[in-house]
Design a protein around this motif. Structure first.
Motif, PDB file in Angstrom:
ATOM      1  N   ALA A 131       0.080  20.376   6.701  1.00  0.00           N
ATOM      2  CA  ALA A 131       0.020  19.854   7.994  1.00  0.00           C
ATOM      3  C   ALA A 131      -0.918  18.915   8.209  1.00  0.00           C
ATOM      4  CB  ALA A 131       0.304  20.813   9.201  1.00  0.00           C
ATOM      5  N   ALA A 132      -1.375  19.430   7.570  1.00  0.00           N
ATOM      6  CA  ALA A 132      -3.166  18.737   8.367  1.00  0.00           C
ATOM      7  C   ALA A 132      -3.180  17.198   7.326  1.00  0.00           C
ATOM      8  CB  ALA A 132      -4.370  19.035   7.735  1.00  0.00           C
ATOM      9  N   GLY A 133      -3.155  17.348   5.935  1.00  0.00           N
ATOM     10  CA  GLY A 133      -3.111  16.009   5.424  1.00  0.00           C
ATOM     11  C   GLY A 133      -1.536  15.055   5.360  1.00  0.00           C
ATOM     12  N   ARG A 134      -0.820  15.744   6.157  1.00  0.00           N
ATOM     13  CA  ARG A 134       0.653  15.113   6.696  1.00  0.00           C
ATOM     14  C   ARG A 134      -0.153  14.543   8.239  1.00  0.00           C
ATOM     15  NH1 ARG A 134       3.610  19.356   5.514  1.00  0.00           N
ATOM     16  NH2 ARG A 134       3.917  20.049   7.132  1.00  0.00           N
ATOM     17  N   ILE A 156      -3.966   2.350  -3.098  1.00  0.00           N
ATOM     18  CA  ILE A 156      -3.710   3.893  -3.065  1.00  0.00           C
ATOM     19  C   ILE A 156      -4.660   4.679  -2.624  1.00  0.00           C
ATOM     20  CG2 ILE A 156      -2.958   5.974  -4.627  1.00  0.00           C
ATOM     21  CD1 ILE A 156      -1.785   4.055  -6.773  1.00  0.00           C
ATOM     22  N   ASP A 157      -4.169   4.711  -1.402  1.00  0.00           N
ATOM     23  CA  ASP A 157      -5.496   5.707  -0.365  1.00  0.00           C
ATOM     24  C   ASP A 157      -5.268   7.073  -0.519  1.00  0.00           C
ATOM     25  OD1 ASP A 157      -7.932   6.307   0.841  1.00  0.00           O
ATOM     26  OD2 ASP A 157      -6.320   6.212   3.060  1.00  0.00           O
ATOM     27  N   MET A 158      -5.997   7.944  -0.828  1.00  0.00           N
ATOM     28  CA  MET A 158      -5.663   9.402  -1.693  1.00  0.00           C
ATOM     29  C   MET A 158      -6.021  10.068  -0.207  1.00  0.00           C
ATOM     30  SD  MET A 158      -7.173   9.416  -5.517  1.00  0.00           S
ATOM     31  CE  MET A 158      -8.813   9.052  -5.692  1.00  0.00           C
ATOM     32  N   VAL A 159      -5.383  11.079   0.628  1.00  0.00           N
ATOM     33  CA  VAL A 159      -5.267  12.059   1.361  1.00  0.00           C
ATOM     34  C   VAL A 159      -5.784  13.356   0.478  1.00  0.00           C
ATOM     35  CG1 VAL A 159      -5.015  12.754   3.636  1.00  0.00           C
ATOM     36  CG2 VAL A 159      -4.682  10.485   3.079  1.00  0.00           C
ATOM     37  N   LEU A 160      -6.611  13.483   0.049  1.00  0.00           N
ATOM     38  CA  LEU A 160      -6.905  14.874  -1.198  1.00  0.00           C
ATOM     39  C   LEU A 160      -8.152  15.306  -0.635  1.00  0.00           C
ATOM     40  CD1 LEU A 160      -4.784  13.701  -4.237  1.00  0.00           C
ATOM     41  CD2 LEU A 160      -3.481  14.865  -2.792  1.00  0.00           C
ATOM     42  N   GLY A 161      -7.775  16.937  -1.333  1.00  0.00           N
ATOM     43  CA  GLY A 161      -9.755  17.106  -2.185  1.00  0.00           C
ATOM     44  C   GLY A 161      -9.860  16.561  -2.753  1.00  0.00           C
ATOM     45  N   SER A 162     -11.151  16.936  -3.254  1.00  0.00           N
ATOM     46  CA  SER A 162     -11.981  15.943  -4.803  1.00  0.00           C
ATOM     47  C   SER A 162     -10.921  16.328  -6.014  1.00  0.00           C
ATOM     48  CB  SER A 162     -13.883  16.121  -4.877  1.00  0.00           C
ATOM     49  OG  SER A 162     -13.523  17.384  -4.941  1.00  0.00           O
ATOM     50  N   PRO A 191       0.839  -1.499  -0.634  1.00  0.00           N
ATOM     51  CA  PRO A 191       0.117  -0.009   0.185  1.00  0.00           C
ATOM     52  C   PRO A 191       0.757   1.373  -0.193  1.00  0.00           C
ATOM     53  CG  PRO A 191      -0.022  -1.058   1.966  1.00  0.00           C
ATOM     54  CD  PRO A 191       0.649  -1.596   1.232  1.00  0.00           C
ATOM     55  N   ALA A 192       0.066   2.586  -0.524  1.00  0.00           N
ATOM     56  CA  ALA A 192       0.928   3.492  -1.021  1.00  0.00           C
ATOM     57  C   ALA A 192      -0.102   4.777  -0.715  1.00  0.00           C
ATOM     58  CB  ALA A 192       1.378   3.564  -1.632  1.00  0.00           C
ATOM     59  N   VAL A 193       0.336   5.850  -0.335  1.00  0.00           N
ATOM     60  CA  VAL A 193      -0.638   7.000   0.227  1.00  0.00           C
ATOM     61  C   VAL A 193       0.061   8.318  -0.755  1.00  0.00           C
ATOM     62  CG1 VAL A 193       0.076   7.667   2.373  1.00  0.00           C
ATOM     63  CG2 VAL A 193      -1.842   8.346   1.684  1.00  0.00           C
ATOM     64  N   ALA A 194      -1.369   8.704  -1.000  1.00  0.00           N
ATOM     65  CA  ALA A 194      -1.123   9.879  -1.789  1.00  0.00           C
ATOM     66  C   ALA A 194      -1.910  10.984  -1.024  1.00  0.00           C
ATOM     67  CB  ALA A 194      -0.979  10.317  -2.781  1.00  0.00           C
ATOM     68  N   VAL A 195      -0.972  12.490  -0.763  1.00  0.00           N
ATOM     69  CA  VAL A 195      -1.180  12.791   0.175  1.00  0.00           C
ATOM     70  C   VAL A 195      -1.002  14.479   0.287  1.00  0.00           C
ATOM     71  CG1 VAL A 195       0.899  12.804   2.270  1.00  0.00           C
ATOM     72  CG2 VAL A 195      -0.943  14.081   3.298  1.00  0.00           C
TER      73      VAL A 195
END
Length: 405
Positions: free
Chosen positions: A184-187, A232-238, A176-180
């Motif tokens: 600060a809040a995202g990390r 991949i998990d996305m920690v991003l705005g839409s 697994p990987a994550v895109a962030v």
């Protein structure tokens, strides 16, 4: 829809609606809607939504539209003790100062409660808390919302991120990987992905930060799928999530991609086309399109009646809609209809089981990473995008991201 708690609450609904932009307002004369025999009277009961409707960010017009639809249905049924609901949609413009202005307006107007899908919680929540106005059904994205005793979320972005890890594990993925988003809040939020991976003895093997202003995500996509990455998990705005999905598709990625379902509307899926195929959506409720569930069928029926486009509906909109109906039931039993009384009622209700919202007990927060957070459910549902439509995964069953039953 039912509320099962220490004390039963009956439905008493109806009235007149005002849907207003922040700083301006419009309302009807308080009379019942066409087809209703009930005449509404008395001081309107005011509720507010806070979200970005303009500015340099994603906008979520589906949330105030859903709140309006719920209020219209409640008003047609008789209001709250015969009083009309009045709705204000406050645009924070992705600006913390505007978010604070929205909260100040709610305080000055003596609003009953606020629901929000906003990044400005650290500014608006302290103002609401001081005035004892609860934020209910909001999507918490700030420390203030996760700590304030006047915050009553039914889900959590952090839990949805953890659910991405659960999805990877349940689908048998190994790398697994994550895109962030690189703020600060995202990390900080990226660590929640690891919570969902832990029960499957998996770790985050790659973290790829993405600048919040980045528009070309070709390099980020290539970095994510290099090696053996299969989830991949996305920690991003839409908006950036859409761009990353397009870049991954163009790069020929075969990795499963997971994302929180809160703000995903069907129009976004349609715009993405084949780039959305295989996307796993993680949310605290079943998909908003699942009309096999009576409460979700009611949601769609009421939004149809209000003229809300079907492709603008989302889990976030459904949460806001259900929150208005839930509050109407509780407010109908209050001697004094104000924010403090409403907050006390929610805190002492015991388990609240109000479909389609997840079951919660606001007196019993759940420890995720540390104590003290206003997180009340750690269960998530999964759906997968196939040929432009959402399909429930795992028989539409909920799973605990912490791994327990």
């Amino acid at each position: 829809m039912k509320v099962r708690s220490k004390a039963p609450f009956a439905v008493a609904l109806a009235g007149a609606l005002a849907l207003a932009a922040c700083g301006s307002s419009s309302s009807n004369d308080g009379s019942a809607a066409s087809g209703s025999a009930t005449k509404l009277s008395g001081e309107p009961i005011k509720i507010m939504t806070i979200q970005a409707l303009s500015g340099p960010s994603d906008s979520y017009p589906g949330v105030p539209a859903a709140v309006k639809a719920a209020a219209e249905a409640i008003n047609k049924a008789g209001g709250i003790k015969g009083r009309p609901l009045e709705v204000t949609a406050c645009d924070d413009q992705f600006d913390p100062n505007k978010g604070a202005d929205c909260a100040t307006q709610a305080v000055q107007g003596k609003y009953l409660f606020v629901t929000a899908n906003s990044s400005t919680g650290d500014r608006y929540m302290p103002i609401l808390e001081k005035a004892k106005i609860p934020a209910i059904g909001e999507v918490p994205s700030s420390a203030s919302e996760l700590k304030s005793p006047y915050s009553f979320p039914f889900g959590s972005g952090a839990v949805n991120i953890a659910g991405g890890g659960t999805a990877c594990g349940k689908l048998g993925k190994k790398d697994p990987a994550v895109a962030v988003v690189d703020i600060a809040a995202g990390r900080n939020s990226a660590s929640f992905f690891g919570i969902g991976l832990k029960p499957f003895n998996l770790n985050i093997n790659k973290t790829v930060p993405i600048a919040p202003t980045a528009t070309d995500l070709t390099t980020s996509a290539a970095t994510l799928i290099s090696g053996t990455t299969d989830c991949i998990d996305m920690v991003l705005g839409s908006s950036q999530a859409s761009k990353l999905l397009q870049a991954l598709s163009q790069a020929g990625s075969k990795a499963t991609t997971a994302y929180g379902a809160t703000v995903i509307e069907d129009k976004m899926i349609k715009t993405l086309g084949s780039a959305a195929d295989g996307l796993v959506l993680v949310g605290s409720m079943p998909p908003a399109s699942d009309n096999t569930i009576p409460a979700i069928k009611q949601f769609n029926s009421e939004l149809d009646a209000a003229g809300v486009a079907a492709d603008t509906r989302s889990e976030g909109a459904m949460t806001a809609w259900a929150t208005v109906h839930l509050v109407a039931q509780y407010a109908a039993k209050l001697t004094t209809i104000d924010g403090e009384s409403l907050a006390n009622a929610l805190n002492t209700a015991g388990e609240i089981d109000f479909s389609p919202l997840p079951k919660v007990d606001f007196a019993k927060p759940i420890k995720v990473l540390f104590d003290g957070n206003r997180i009340f459910t750690t269960s998530v549902y999964f759906s997968e995008v196939k040929n432009g439509a959402r399909t429930p995964l795992f028989d539409n069953q909920a799973f605990n991201v912490l791994g327990s039953s």
